[in-house]
Design a protein around this motif. Structure first.
Motif, short mmCIF file in Angstrom:
data_model
loop_
_atom_site.label_atom_id
_atom_site.label_comp_id
_atom_site.label_asym_id
_atom_site.label_seq_id
_atom_site.Cartn_x
_atom_site.Cartn_y
_atom_site.Cartn_z
N ALA A 14 0.80 -1.27 0.06
CA ALA A 14 -0.04 -0.08 0.04
C ALA A 14 0.85 1.37 0.22
O ALA A 14 0.73 2.21 -0.79
CB ALA A 14 -0.91 0.16 1.21
N GLU A 17 2.34 1.86 -3.66
CA GLU A 17 1.08 2.17 -4.52
C GLU A 17 0.39 3.57 -4.19
O GLU A 17 0.38 4.25 -5.30
CB GLU A 17 0.05 0.97 -4.33
CG GLU A 17 -1.44 1.52 -5.22
CD GLU A 17 -0.88 1.58 -6.81
OE1 GLU A 17 -1.55 2.58 -7.40
OE2 GLU A 17 -0.10 0.91 -7.10
N PHE A 18 0.21 3.77 -3.05
CA PHE A 18 -0.50 5.03 -2.84
C PHE A 18 0.41 6.33 -2.27
O PHE A 18 0.05 7.53 -2.48
CB PHE A 18 -1.64 4.93 -1.69
CG PHE A 18 -2.56 3.74 -2.29
CD1 PHE A 18 -3.32 3.97 -3.39
CD2 PHE A 18 -2.80 2.46 -1.62
CE1 PHE A 18 -4.05 2.86 -4.03
CE2 PHE A 18 -3.45 1.56 -2.05
CZ PHE A 18 -4.26 1.83 -3.10
N HIS A 30 4.10 0.78 -8.99
CA HIS A 30 2.77 0.53 -8.68
C HIS A 30 2.45 -0.75 -8.85
O HIS A 30 1.49 -1.43 -7.84
CB HIS A 30 1.94 1.79 -9.62
CG HIS A 30 2.07 2.95 -9.45
ND1 HIS A 30 1.86 3.84 -8.32
CD2 HIS A 30 2.79 4.01 -9.92
CE1 HIS A 30 2.07 4.78 -8.25
NE2 HIS A 30 2.89 5.06 -9.35
#
Length: 68
Positions: A14, A17-18, A30
């Motif tokens: 996470a 990705e974020f 990503h």
């Protein structure tokens, strides 16, 4: 231990990705984040299932003598 590893993998995925805004030409950060999140969820669910199966095998006494 397996549940903790699953949570750690999910959190790292996470974050990749974020939270990170980096551009690396040789790897898609990503995609790695998504892969780690999926792997973490799978590890968490498998360890949870194995934990429940192990607990269900120890349901109770086998014969009447163990009840006393």
């Amino acid at each position: 231990m397996g549940m903790g590893v699953g949570i750690v993998l999910f959190v790292i995925g996470a974050i990749l990705e974020f939270a990170l805004r980096i551009d690396v030409t040789w790897i898609d950060v990503h995609l790695v984040g998504y892969i780690l999140m999926i792997a973490g969820a799978v590890v968490f669910l498998l360890s949870l299932i194995l934990l429940l199966v192990r607990r269900s095998r120890r349901t109770g006494p086998v014969n009447d003598e163990e009840l006393l």
